[in-house]
Motif scaffolding. Structure first.
Motif, PDB file in Angstrom:
ATOM      1  N   THR A 161       0.833  -1.202   0.000  1.00 54.10           N
ATOM      2  CA  THR A 161       0.000   0.000   0.000  1.00 54.10           C
ATOM      3  C   THR A 161       0.870   1.255   0.000  1.00 54.10           C
ATOM      4  OG1 THR A 161      -1.733  -1.189   1.178  1.00 54.10           O
ATOM      5  CG2 THR A 161      -1.851   1.197   1.203  1.00 54.10           C
ATOM      6  N   ALA A 162       1.940   1.264   0.755  1.00 54.30           N
ATOM      7  CA  ALA A 162       2.832   2.422   0.791  1.00 54.30           C
ATOM      8  C   ALA A 162       3.471   2.649  -0.577  1.00 54.30           C
ATOM      9  CB  ALA A 162       3.898   2.242   1.854  1.00 54.30           C
ATOM     10  N   GLU A 163       3.853   1.571  -1.249  1.00 57.09           N
ATOM     11  CA  GLU A 163       4.424   1.693  -2.592  1.00 57.09           C
ATOM     12  C   GLU A 163       3.394   2.273  -3.560  1.00 57.09           C
ATOM     13  OE1 GLU A 163       6.068  -2.013  -3.918  1.00 57.09           O
ATOM     14  OE2 GLU A 163       7.208  -2.256  -2.077  1.00 57.09           O
ATOM     15  N   HIS A 164       2.171   1.815  -3.460  1.00 58.19           N
ATOM     16  CA  HIS A 164       1.119   2.326  -4.340  1.00 58.19           C
ATOM     17  C   HIS A 164       0.821   3.788  -4.034  1.00 58.19           C
ATOM     18  CE1 HIS A 164       0.214  -1.350  -6.403  1.00 58.19           C
ATOM     19  NE2 HIS A 164       0.113  -2.006  -5.264  1.00 58.19           N
ATOM     20  N   ARG A 165       0.873   4.152  -2.771  1.00 63.66           N
ATOM     21  CA  ARG A 165       0.618   5.541  -2.386  1.00 63.66           C
ATOM     22  C   ARG A 165       1.698   6.449  -2.964  1.00 63.66           C
ATOM     23  NH1 ARG A 165      -0.437   5.018   2.972  1.00 63.66           N
ATOM     24  NH2 ARG A 165       1.763   4.947   3.440  1.00 63.66           N
ATOM     25  N   ASP A 168      -6.499   5.150 -12.178  1.00 63.67           N
ATOM     26  CA  ASP A 168      -6.304   3.712 -11.966  1.00 63.67           C
ATOM     27  C   ASP A 168      -5.562   3.465 -10.658  1.00 63.67           C
ATOM     28  OD1 ASP A 168      -7.593   3.175 -14.340  1.00 63.67           O
ATOM     29  OD2 ASP A 168      -5.744   2.867 -15.496  1.00 63.67           O
ATOM     30  N   GLY A 169      -4.557   4.301 -10.378  1.00 66.31           N
ATOM     31  CA  GLY A 169      -3.816   4.169  -9.128  1.00 66.31           C
ATOM     32  C   GLY A 169      -4.695   4.414  -7.918  1.00 66.31           C
ATOM     33  N   LEU A 170      -5.554   5.422  -8.001  1.00 65.79           N
ATOM     34  CA  LEU A 170      -6.477   5.705  -6.903  1.00 65.79           C
ATOM     35  C   LEU A 170      -7.410   4.536  -6.642  1.00 65.79           C
ATOM     36  CD1 LEU A 170      -7.517   9.420  -7.512  1.00 65.79           C
ATOM     37  CD2 LEU A 170      -6.429   8.487  -5.482  1.00 65.79           C
ATOM     38  N   VAL A 180      -9.584  -0.911   1.453  1.00 68.55           N
ATOM     39  CA  VAL A 180     -10.823  -1.605   1.814  1.00 68.55           C
ATOM     40  C   VAL A 180     -10.523  -3.033   2.255  1.00 68.55           C
ATOM     41  CG1 VAL A 180     -12.973  -2.538   0.874  1.00 68.55           C
ATOM     42  CG2 VAL A 180     -12.350  -0.168   0.430  1.00 68.55           C
ATOM     43  N   GLU A 181      -9.640  -3.702   1.549  1.00 70.77           N
ATOM     44  CA  GLU A 181      -9.297  -5.078   1.917  1.00 70.77           C
ATOM     45  C   GLU A 181      -8.613  -5.133   3.280  1.00 70.77           C
ATOM     46  OE1 GLU A 181     -10.192  -7.995   0.580  1.00 70.77           O
ATOM     47  OE2 GLU A 181     -11.420  -6.737  -0.719  1.00 70.77           O
ATOM     48  N   LYS A 182      -7.722  -4.168   3.560  1.00 70.61           N
ATOM     49  CA  LYS A 182      -7.076  -4.144   4.879  1.00 70.61           C
ATOM     50  C   LYS A 182      -8.098  -3.891   5.972  1.00 70.61           C
ATOM     51  CE  LYS A 182      -2.267  -3.265   4.437  1.00 70.61           C
ATOM     52  NZ  LYS A 182      -1.133  -2.555   4.977  1.00 70.61           N
ATOM     53  N   ALA A 183      -9.045  -3.005   5.720  1.00 70.39           N
ATOM     54  CA  ALA A 183     -10.087  -2.719   6.710  1.00 70.39           C
ATOM     55  C   ALA A 183     -10.931  -3.956   6.967  1.00 70.39           C
ATOM     56  CB  ALA A 183     -10.960  -1.559   6.242  1.00 70.39           C
ATOM     57  N   ARG A 184     -11.254  -4.674   5.913  1.00 72.33           N
ATOM     58  CA  ARG A 184     -12.040  -5.903   6.077  1.00 72.33           C
ATOM     59  C   ARG A 184     -11.274  -6.945   6.879  1.00 72.33           C
ATOM     60  NH1 ARG A 184     -14.486  -6.365   0.012  1.00 72.33           N
ATOM     61  NH2 ARG A 184     -16.174  -4.881   0.323  1.00 72.33           N
ATOM     62  N   ALA A 185      -9.978  -7.083   6.588  1.00 66.50           N
ATOM     63  CA  ALA A 185      -9.164  -8.060   7.314  1.00 66.50           C
ATOM     64  C   ALA A 185      -9.065  -7.687   8.792  1.00 66.50           C
ATOM     65  CB  ALA A 185      -7.774  -8.146   6.689  1.00 66.50           C
ATOM     66  N   THR A 186      -8.910  -6.403   9.063  1.00 67.43           N
ATOM     67  CA  THR A 186      -8.841  -5.941  10.452  1.00 67.43           C
ATOM     68  C   THR A 186     -10.157  -6.179  11.169  1.00 67.43           C
ATOM     69  OG1 THR A 186      -7.229  -4.255   9.810  1.00 67.43           O
ATOM     70  CG2 THR A 186      -8.377  -3.936  11.910  1.00 67.43           C
ATOM     71  N   ALA A 187     -11.264  -5.883  10.507  1.00 70.11           N
ATOM     72  CA  ALA A 187     -12.582  -6.109  11.114  1.00 70.11           C
ATOM     73  C   ALA A 187     -12.800  -7.589  11.388  1.00 70.11           C
ATOM     74  CB  ALA A 187     -13.680  -5.560  10.205  1.00 70.11           C
ATOM     75  N   LYS A 188     -12.374  -8.427  10.465  1.00 69.09           N
ATOM     76  CA  LYS A 188     -12.544  -9.874  10.641  1.00 69.09           C
ATOM     77  C   LYS A 188     -11.704 -10.369  11.825  1.00 69.09           C
ATOM     78  CE  LYS A 188     -12.263 -14.291   8.316  1.00 69.09           C
ATOM     79  NZ  LYS A 188     -11.898 -15.033   7.106  1.00 69.09           N
ATOM     80  N   ALA A 189     -10.467  -9.895  11.917  1.00 68.16           N
ATOM     81  CA  ALA A 189      -9.593 -10.304  13.018  1.00 68.16           C
ATOM     82  C   ALA A 189     -10.164  -9.843  14.354  1.00 68.16           C
ATOM     83  CB  ALA A 189      -8.189  -9.752  12.813  1.00 68.16           C
ATOM     84  N   THR A 190     -10.693  -8.629  14.394  1.00 68.44           N
ATOM     85  CA  THR A 190     -11.297  -8.106  15.619  1.00 68.44           C
ATOM     86  C   THR A 190     -12.512  -8.933  16.011  1.00 68.44           C
ATOM     87  OG1 THR A 190     -10.519  -5.898  15.068  1.00 68.44           O
ATOM     88  CG2 THR A 190     -12.290  -6.052  16.695  1.00 68.44           C
ATOM     89  N   ASP A 191     -13.340  -9.253  15.026  1.00 67.46           N
ATOM     90  CA  ASP A 191     -14.533 -10.049  15.286  1.00 67.46           C
ATOM     91  C   ASP A 191     -14.164 -11.427  15.834  1.00 67.46           C
ATOM     92  OD1 ASP A 191     -17.434 -10.478  15.105  1.00 67.46           O
ATOM     93  OD2 ASP A 191     -16.915 -11.926  13.524  1.00 67.46           O
ATOM     94  N   GLU A 192     -13.149 -12.034  15.253  1.00 66.48           N
ATOM     95  CA  GLU A 192     -12.716 -13.347  15.730  1.00 66.48           C
ATOM     96  C   GLU A 192     -12.180 -13.264  17.161  1.00 66.48           C
ATOM     97  OE1 GLU A 192      -9.920 -14.772  12.855  1.00 66.48           O
ATOM     98  OE2 GLU A 192     -11.470 -15.153  11.350  1.00 66.48           O
ATOM     99  N   TYR A 193     -11.409 -12.211  17.450  1.00 65.12           N
ATOM    100  CA  TYR A 193     -10.870 -12.053  18.799  1.00 65.12           C
ATOM    101  C   TYR A 193     -11.990 -11.888  19.818  1.00 65.12           C
ATOM    102  CZ  TYR A 193      -8.414 -10.241  22.833  1.00 65.12           C
ATOM    103  OH  TYR A 193      -7.949 -10.064  24.102  1.00 65.12           O
ATOM    104  N   VAL A 194     -12.970 -11.064  19.478  1.00 67.02           N
ATOM    105  CA  VAL A 194     -14.080 -10.826  20.409  1.00 67.02           C
ATOM    106  C   VAL A 194     -14.863 -12.110  20.647  1.00 67.02           C
ATOM    107  CG1 VAL A 194     -16.289  -9.607  20.687  1.00 67.02           C
ATOM    108  CG2 VAL A 194     -14.264  -8.363  19.923  1.00 67.02           C
ATOM    109  N   GLN A 234      -7.547   2.382  -3.250  1.00 64.43           N
ATOM    110  CA  GLN A 234      -8.820   2.288  -2.542  1.00 64.43           C
ATOM    111  C   GLN A 234      -9.170   0.834  -2.254  1.00 64.43           C
ATOM    112  OE1 GLN A 234     -12.183   3.802  -4.701  1.00 64.43           O
ATOM    113  NE2 GLN A 234     -13.575   3.539  -2.986  1.00 64.43           N
ATOM    114  N   HIS A 235      -8.987  -0.038  -3.243  1.00 61.57           N
ATOM    115  CA  HIS A 235      -9.279  -1.461  -3.036  1.00 61.57           C
ATOM    116  C   HIS A 235      -8.361  -2.061  -1.965  1.00 61.57           C
ATOM    117  CE1 HIS A 235     -12.334  -2.026  -6.062  1.00 61.57           C
ATOM    118  NE2 HIS A 235     -11.572  -1.432  -6.977  1.00 61.57           N
ATOM    119  N   ALA A 236      -7.091  -1.662  -1.980  1.00 63.44           N
ATOM    120  CA  ALA A 236      -6.149  -2.185  -0.987  1.00 63.44           C
ATOM    121  C   ALA A 236      -6.557  -1.752   0.420  1.00 63.44           C
ATOM    122  CB  ALA A 236      -4.731  -1.714  -1.308  1.00 63.44           C
TER     123      ALA A 236
END
Length: 102
Positions: free
Chosen positions: A4-8, A53-55, A63-77, A59-61
């Motif tokens: 993500t940093a490289e894409h930014r 195209d870069g934007l 969103v995917e990180k946010a989804r992964a974080t939400a999933k990990a949080t949900d599993e922990y809870v 954006q997709h990257a």
């Protein structure tokens, strides 16, 4: 460096190119028209398309990180419900203390 940093960084470089091309287009069209202006307009359009195209990719990257974080949080809870309740109560207490000091 993360993907993500490289894409930014790539996106920022692309946006700088778009701005430079747009400025050149403005200067070129101020007093003349012709084949040079058409070529410059094509360069601006290509740069803008590449930046868009870069934007989209960034954006997709994100969103995917946010989804992964939400999933990990949900599993922990779900795996640690009482720990989660304790953490939430502690955070609530700290926020209450900070608000109470005002």
């Amino acid at each position: 460096m993360s993907d993500t940093a490289e894409h930014r960084e790539k996106l920022m470089a692309d946006l700088k190119v778009v701005v430079a091309d747009a400025e050149a287009l403005l200067h070129a069209t101020a007093g003349q028209a012709g084949e040079g202006v058409a070529e410059l307009r094509q360069r601006v359009q290509a740069s803008l398309s590449q930046a868009k195209d870069g934007l989209i990719h960034v954006q997709h990257a994100v969103v995917e990180k946010a989804r992964a974080t939400a999933k990990a949080t949900d599993e922990y809870v779900h795996e640690n419900p009482w720990s989660s309740v304790g953490i939430a109560a502690g955070v609530g207490l700290l926020v209450g203390l900070l608000i109470g000091r005002r």
